[in-house]
Design a protein around this motif. Structure first.
Motif, PDB file in Angstrom:
ATOM      1  N   ASP A 138      41.185  49.026  32.494  1.00  8.91           N
ATOM      2  CA  ASP A 138      40.691  49.895  33.575  1.00  8.91           C
ATOM      3  C   ASP A 138      40.491  51.320  33.069  1.00  8.91           C
ATOM      4  O   ASP A 138      39.526  51.994  33.431  1.00  8.91           O
ATOM      5  CB  ASP A 138      41.691  49.930  34.739  1.00  8.91           C
ATOM      6  N   ILE A 170      37.208  37.588  34.665  1.00  9.72           N
ATOM      7  CA  ILE A 170      36.771  38.984  34.794  1.00  9.72           C
ATOM      8  C   ILE A 170      37.214  39.532  36.151  1.00  9.72           C
ATOM      9  O   ILE A 170      36.823  38.991  37.178  1.00  9.72           O
ATOM     10  CB  ILE A 170      35.235  39.097  34.651  1.00  9.72           C
ATOM     11  N   PRO A 171      38.024  40.587  36.156  1.00  9.64           N
ATOM     12  CA  PRO A 171      38.442  41.163  37.443  1.00  9.64           C
ATOM     13  C   PRO A 171      37.212  41.631  38.223  1.00  9.64           C
ATOM     14  O   PRO A 171      36.362  42.334  37.668  1.00  9.64           O
ATOM     15  CB  PRO A 171      39.309  42.361  37.044  1.00  9.64           C
ATOM     16  N   ASP A 173      36.683  43.767  40.502  1.00  9.30           N
ATOM     17  CA  ASP A 173      36.476  45.184  40.819  1.00  9.30           C
ATOM     18  C   ASP A 173      36.233  46.042  39.575  1.00  9.30           C
ATOM     19  O   ASP A 173      36.190  47.255  39.654  1.00  9.30           O
ATOM     20  CB  ASP A 173      37.649  45.727  41.632  1.00  9.30           C
ATOM     21  N   LEU A 174      36.105  45.402  38.412  1.00 14.27           N
ATOM     22  CA  LEU A 174      35.821  46.155  37.193  1.00 14.27           C
ATOM     23  C   LEU A 174      34.328  46.475  37.150  1.00 14.27           C
ATOM     24  O   LEU A 174      33.501  45.597  37.372  1.00 14.27           O
ATOM     25  CB  LEU A 174      36.223  45.312  35.977  1.00 14.27           C
TER      26      LEU A 174
ATOM     27  N   HIS B  53      48.534  43.515  33.745  1.00 14.43           N
ATOM     28  CA  HIS B  53      47.268  43.618  34.483  1.00 14.43           C
ATOM     29  C   HIS B  53      47.336  42.857  35.811  1.00 14.43           C
ATOM     30  O   HIS B  53      48.048  41.864  35.923  1.00 14.43           O
ATOM     31  CB  HIS B  53      46.146  43.056  33.603  1.00 14.43           C
ATOM     32  N   ARG B  54      46.579  43.311  36.792  1.00 11.92           N
ATOM     33  CA  ARG B  54      46.640  42.667  38.125  1.00 11.92           C
ATOM     34  C   ARG B  54      46.221  41.201  38.099  1.00 11.92           C
ATOM     35  O   ARG B  54      46.624  40.440  38.977  1.00 11.92           O
ATOM     36  CB  ARG B  54      45.798  43.438  39.143  1.00 11.92           C
ATOM     37  N   ASN B  55      45.435  40.783  37.105  1.00 11.59           N
ATOM     38  CA  ASN B  55      45.057  39.369  37.009  1.00 11.59           C
ATOM     39  C   ASN B  55      46.270  38.466  36.844  1.00 11.59           C
ATOM     40  O   ASN B  55      46.210  37.277  37.166  1.00 11.59           O
ATOM     41  CB  ASN B  55      44.108  39.140  35.826  1.00 11.59           C
TER      42      ASN B  55
END
Lengths: 238, 112
Positions: A138, A170-171, A173-174, B53-55
Motif C-alpha cells: 500500500d 489482488i486486493p 482497493d489497491l 496485510h489485510r488479505n
C-alpha cells in the motif's frame, strides 16, 4: 497515431541478477535490434542507471522510461514507471529512505555497479538491492502515485515475488494502472501488459506489448493504459 | 483447545477479533505465502505468519481458520484488525519467531 512496441521491464547490470553484459549501451543496442520503440530500465529498488539510459536512448532513437522494480515488505514486486527526471530523483530518495540495508555478497548474488557511458564503474552498491523495503505494498503504491508514476504489479502469474503468490489475490482497493503477466491472460479487468523481465541481452524483447500511440512517451503510455484519446493497448506477445 | 487457551499458555497479545476467542483450534499451519495458505491450510487451524496485510483476514475466513498468530513482534494494520473484528477471527501476536512459536503450539496441541 500508430503502433509502437514497448518492453518496460529490463534489468541492467546494476541489479545483482542482471548479467554483466547488460550495460546501458548494450541494452539500447539490443532493444534497437529487436525493433523496440520504447523500453524502461527497471532495476531492483534503484533508478541509478535511468538518466544514462535516457541519454543513450535519445541518441539511438529509442524512448527510455525511468523505472524501478520495487520490493514491498510482503515481498511483492511491482514496476514503478516514473514520469520525468525530477520524479525519479525524488523517488530514488524515497527508495533510499525505506531501504532495509540487507547484507550483500557479490560472490553469491552478483555485482551491483553503477557505470558511466564509457563503462567505467562509478559506484558499487554494498547492500542487497532486491531485499524487501521497509514499506508495505500500500505504501509503495501511494509513493508511486505521489510521484505521478504508473504502478504495475509485476509478473503476477509467477509463483514467487508476485502479488498473487505473496498475497493470494489482488486486493480490490489497491489502485493499479496495469498488471504485468508472463503467461496466459488472466480473467481480470485490469489493463494487461507483457514485458521481458530481461536479465541477459538475448531476453530483451522476448515479451513486449504493442500500444497505439501518437509517439512513444510516458504521457502517451499513461493514456494507452486508460484507453483514452484513442490510445490503447493493441496486443502483447508471449 | 480454544483460542483463549493458547493466548494464555503462549502469552500472546490479542490485537483484534475478541469475539472469536472461543473458537476451537484443531491444528496449525505456518506459512508466509498467502497463495500457499489458500491452497493448503485446513479448517480450524491457527495460522502462524509474519504477513500482516489485510488479505490475511480474507484467506483466514475463506479457509475457516480459527486464529492468526503474527510472529516476530510485527503488528497488523488497522484495516487488517478491522476485518478481523468483522469476521470474528482473532489476530494474535508474539515476539517469538515462527519457528519458536510453531514448536510451542505444536507441543501444546499434541499434549491434549
Amino acid at each position: 497515431m500508430k503502433p509502437f512496441r514497448a518492453d518496460l521491464h529490463i534489468h541492467s547490470l546494476l541489479s545483482p541478477c542482471g548479467s554483466l553484459d547488460m550495460s546501458p549501451a548494450a541494452i539500447i543496442r539490443h532493444a534497437a535490434a529487436r525493433g523496440l520503440d520504447m523500453i524502461a530500465v527497471s532495476d531492483h529498488n534503484t533508478t541509478l542507471h535511468c538518466e544514462l539510459m535516457v541519454t543513450l536512448g535519445r541518441e539511438a532513437g529509442i524512448t527510455v522510461l525511468r523505472a524501478a522494480e520495487v520490493t514491498s515488505s510482503e515481498e511483492v514486486h511491482s514496476l514503478v514507471i516514473l514520469p520525468d527526471s525530477e520524479a525519479r530523483v525524488s523517488f530514488q530518495a524515497w527508495l533510499e529512505q525505506h531501504c532495509s540495508f540487507a547484507p550483500h555478497d557479490p560472490k553469491i548474488f552478483g555485482d551491483q555497479v553503477v557505470i558511466d557511458r564509457d563503462e567505467n564503474i562509478i559506484t558499487e552498491i554494498n547492500h542487497f538491492l532486491p531485499a524487501a523495503l521497509n514499506a508495505t505494498l500500500d505504501e509503495v503504491e501511494a509513493a508511486a502515485h505521489r510521484h505521478g508514476a504508473l504502478f504495475i504489479p509485476a509478473h503476477i502469474d509467477r509463483p514467487s515475488f508476485s502479488i498473487t503468490s505473496q498475497l493470494g489475490f489482488i486486493p480490490e482497493d489497491l489502485y493499479i494502472d496495469a498488471i504485468e503477466v508472463v503467461g496466459a491472460a488472466p480473467d481480470l479487468l485490469y489493463p494487461i501488459i507483457r514485458n521481458s523481465d530481461a536479465h541477459i541481452p538475448e531476453h530483451i524483447g522476448r515479451r513486449y506489448t504493442t500500444y497505439m500511440l501518437d509517439h512513444p512517451s510516458f504521457t502517451e503510455l499513461s493514456l494507452a493504459l486508460r484507453s483514452e484519446d484513442g490510445r490503447h493497448i493493441i496486443s502483447s506477445q508471449r | 483447545m480454544k483460542v483463549t487457551d493458547i493466548v494464555e499458555k503462549l502469552e500472546l497479545t490479542v490485537f483484534s477479533g475478541h469475539e472469536g476467542l472461543g473458537r476451537v483450534i484443531t491444528g496449525g499451519y505456518s506459512s508466509d505465502l498467502l497463495s500457499d495458505v489458500m491452497g493448503h491450510a485446513a479448517a480450524g487451524a491457527a495460522w502462524v505468519t509474519i504477513q500482516t496485510h489485510r488479505n490475511v483476514m480474507a484467506i483466514a475466513s475463506l479457509r475457516d481458520l480459527s486464529a492468526v498468530i503474527i510472529t516476530g513482534g510485527e503488528t497488523p494494520g488497522d484495516d487488517t484488525m478491522a476485518q478481523s473484528n468483522e469476521e470474528g477471527v482473532p489476530v494474535l501476536g508474539t515476539i517469538l519467531n515462527t519457528f519458536e512459536l510453531s514448536g510451542r503450539l505444536y507441543s501444546l496441541l499434541k499434549e491434549k
